[in-house]
Design a protein around this motif. Structure first.
Motif, mmCIF file in Angstrom:
data_model
loop_
_atom_site.group_PDB
_atom_site.id
_atom_site.type_symbol
_atom_site.label_atom_id
_atom_site.label_comp_id
_atom_site.label_asym_id
_atom_site.label_seq_id
_atom_site.Cartn_x
_atom_site.Cartn_y
_atom_site.Cartn_z
ATOM 1 N N SER A 45 -11.842 4.926 -10.486
ATOM 2 C CA SER A 45 -12.558 4.296 -9.383
ATOM 3 C C SER A 45 -12.312 2.803 -9.476
ATOM 4 O O SER A 45 -11.809 2.305 -10.477
ATOM 5 N N GLY A 46 -12.635 2.080 -8.424
ATOM 6 C CA GLY A 46 -12.397 0.645 -8.391
ATOM 7 C C GLY A 46 -11.549 0.261 -7.196
ATOM 8 O O GLY A 46 -11.299 1.079 -6.310
ATOM 9 N N THR A 47 -11.072 -0.957 -7.194
ATOM 10 C CA THR A 47 -10.287 -1.452 -6.063
ATOM 11 C C THR A 47 -8.911 -1.954 -6.474
ATOM 12 O O THR A 47 -8.143 -2.402 -5.631
ATOM 13 N N SER A 48 -8.572 -1.875 -7.742
ATOM 14 C CA SER A 48 -7.313 -2.440 -8.229
ATOM 15 C C SER A 48 -6.103 -1.598 -7.843
ATOM 16 O O SER A 48 -6.145 -0.369 -7.824
ATOM 17 N N MET A 49 -5.020 -2.307 -7.527
ATOM 18 C CA MET A 49 -3.723 -1.695 -7.221
ATOM 19 C C MET A 49 -2.654 -2.459 -7.996
ATOM 20 O O MET A 49 -2.767 -3.668 -8.196
ATOM 21 N N TYR A 50 -1.612 -1.731 -8.410
ATOM 22 C CA TYR A 50 -0.550 -2.335 -9.207
ATOM 23 C C TYR A 50 0.817 -1.984 -8.641
ATOM 24 O O TYR A 50 1.011 -0.917 -8.059
ATOM 25 N N GLN A 51 1.764 -2.907 -8.878
ATOM 26 C CA GLN A 51 3.163 -2.692 -8.512
ATOM 27 C C GLN A 51 3.985 -2.757 -9.801
ATOM 28 O O GLN A 51 3.855 -3.709 -10.576
ATOM 29 N N TYR A 52 4.814 -1.748 -10.007
ATOM 30 C CA TYR A 52 5.717 -1.713 -11.151
ATOM 31 C C TYR A 52 7.119 -2.025 -10.663
ATOM 32 O O TYR A 52 7.592 -1.433 -9.689
ATOM 33 N N ASP A 53 7.792 -2.960 -11.336
ATOM 34 C CA ASP A 53 9.171 -3.323 -11.004
ATOM 35 C C ASP A 53 10.091 -2.616 -11.988
ATOM 36 O O ASP A 53 10.059 -2.895 -13.194
ATOM 37 N N ILE A 54 10.887 -1.693 -11.494
ATOM 38 C CA ILE A 54 11.759 -0.893 -12.355
ATOM 39 C C ILE A 54 12.772 -1.765 -13.082
ATOM 40 O O ILE A 54 13.072 -1.543 -14.248
ATOM 41 N N ALA A 55 13.292 -2.796 -12.426
ATOM 42 C CA ALA A 55 14.320 -3.652 -13.026
ATOM 43 C C ALA A 55 13.801 -4.471 -14.204
ATOM 44 O O ALA A 55 14.528 -4.703 -15.173
ATOM 45 N N GLY A 88 -9.657 8.329 -1.639
ATOM 46 C CA GLY A 88 -10.232 9.649 -1.818
ATOM 47 C C GLY A 88 -11.745 9.642 -1.863
ATOM 48 O O GLY A 88 -12.386 10.660 -1.675
ATOM 49 N N SER A 89 -12.340 8.472 -2.092
ATOM 50 C CA SER A 89 -13.789 8.421 -2.265
ATOM 51 C C SER A 89 -14.555 8.177 -0.973
ATOM 52 O O SER A 89 -15.676 8.624 -0.826
ATOM 53 N N ASN A 90 -13.970 7.447 -0.039
ATOM 54 C CA ASN A 90 -14.717 7.118 1.185
ATOM 55 C C ASN A 90 -13.903 7.361 2.462
ATOM 56 O O ASN A 90 -14.292 6.912 3.525
ATOM 57 N N LEU A 114 -8.007 -3.595 -3.023
ATOM 58 C CA LEU A 114 -8.498 -2.941 -1.807
ATOM 59 C C LEU A 114 -9.901 -3.429 -1.484
ATOM 60 O O LEU A 114 -10.649 -3.813 -2.388
ATOM 61 N N PRO A 115 -10.317 -3.397 -0.224
ATOM 62 C CA PRO A 115 -11.658 -3.849 0.132
ATOM 63 C C PRO A 115 -12.762 -2.853 -0.237
ATOM 64 O O PRO A 115 -13.941 -3.192 -0.147
ATOM 65 N N SER A 116 -12.397 -1.636 -0.625
ATOM 66 C CA SER A 116 -13.400 -0.656 -1.044
ATOM 67 C C SER A 116 -12.810 0.231 -2.137
ATOM 68 O O SER A 116 -11.608 0.247 -2.364
ATOM 69 N N ASP A 117 -13.666 0.990 -2.780
ATOM 70 C CA ASP A 117 -13.292 1.862 -3.888
ATOM 71 C C ASP A 117 -12.214 2.866 -3.478
ATOM 72 O O ASP A 117 -12.353 3.546 -2.468
ATOM 73 N N HIS A 118 -11.148 2.949 -4.268
ATOM 74 C CA HIS A 118 -10.086 3.911 -3.959
ATOM 75 C C HIS A 118 -10.405 5.307 -4.449
ATOM 76 O O HIS A 118 -9.900 6.277 -3.919
ATOM 77 N N GLY A 119 -11.246 5.435 -5.461
ATOM 78 C CA GLY A 119 -11.608 6.742 -5.984
ATOM 79 C C GLY A 119 -10.392 7.542 -6.434
ATOM 80 O O GLY A 119 -9.337 6.991 -6.729
ATOM 81 N N ASN A 120 -10.533 8.850 -6.504
ATOM 82 C CA ASN A 120 -9.444 9.772 -6.818
ATOM 83 C C ASN A 120 -9.121 10.598 -5.582
ATOM 84 O O ASN A 120 -9.820 10.523 -4.580
ATOM 85 N N ASN A 121 -8.075 11.393 -5.677
ATOM 86 C CA ASN A 121 -7.653 12.289 -4.594
ATOM 87 C C ASN A 121 -7.227 11.533 -3.346
ATOM 88 O O ASN A 121 -7.415 12.003 -2.239
#
Length: 82
Positions: A28-38, A71-73, A48-55
């Motif tokens: 749960s939470g609002t954090s998002m990450y980007q992974y750079d393969i190189a 998935g949460s809201n 995010l402005p609201s909880d991302h949850g699961n699913n």
């Protein structure tokens, strides 16, 4: 591969054609990450402005937007990537 900064697993995960992987942090939470393969580096992107949850899910459009379905809201959020 370098581990994602948050240790809990989340199923919101997608990629683009530019060598990046996107993932939500934690169960749960609002954090998002980007992974750079190189470079083998995870970087936080705008939260995010609201909880991302699961699913939830995500996709990247060819115009450079990350769309995240929570998935949460049951909301759809958009983050500009490039």
């Amino acid at each position: 591969m370098t581990p994602i900064p948050e240790s809990q697993l989340n199923d919101i995960f997608c990629s683009d054609r530019s060598g990046h992987i996107y993932a939500a942090g934690g169960s749960s939470g609002t954090s998002m990450y980007q992974y750079d393969i190189a470079t083998d580096v995870w970087a936080a992107i705008p939260a995010l402005p609201s909880d991302h949850g699961n699913n939830g899910s995500c996709t990247v459009s060819y115009e450079g937007w990350l769309y995240v379905g929570t998935g949460s809201n049951y909301k759809l959020h958009r983050i500009e990537l490039y």
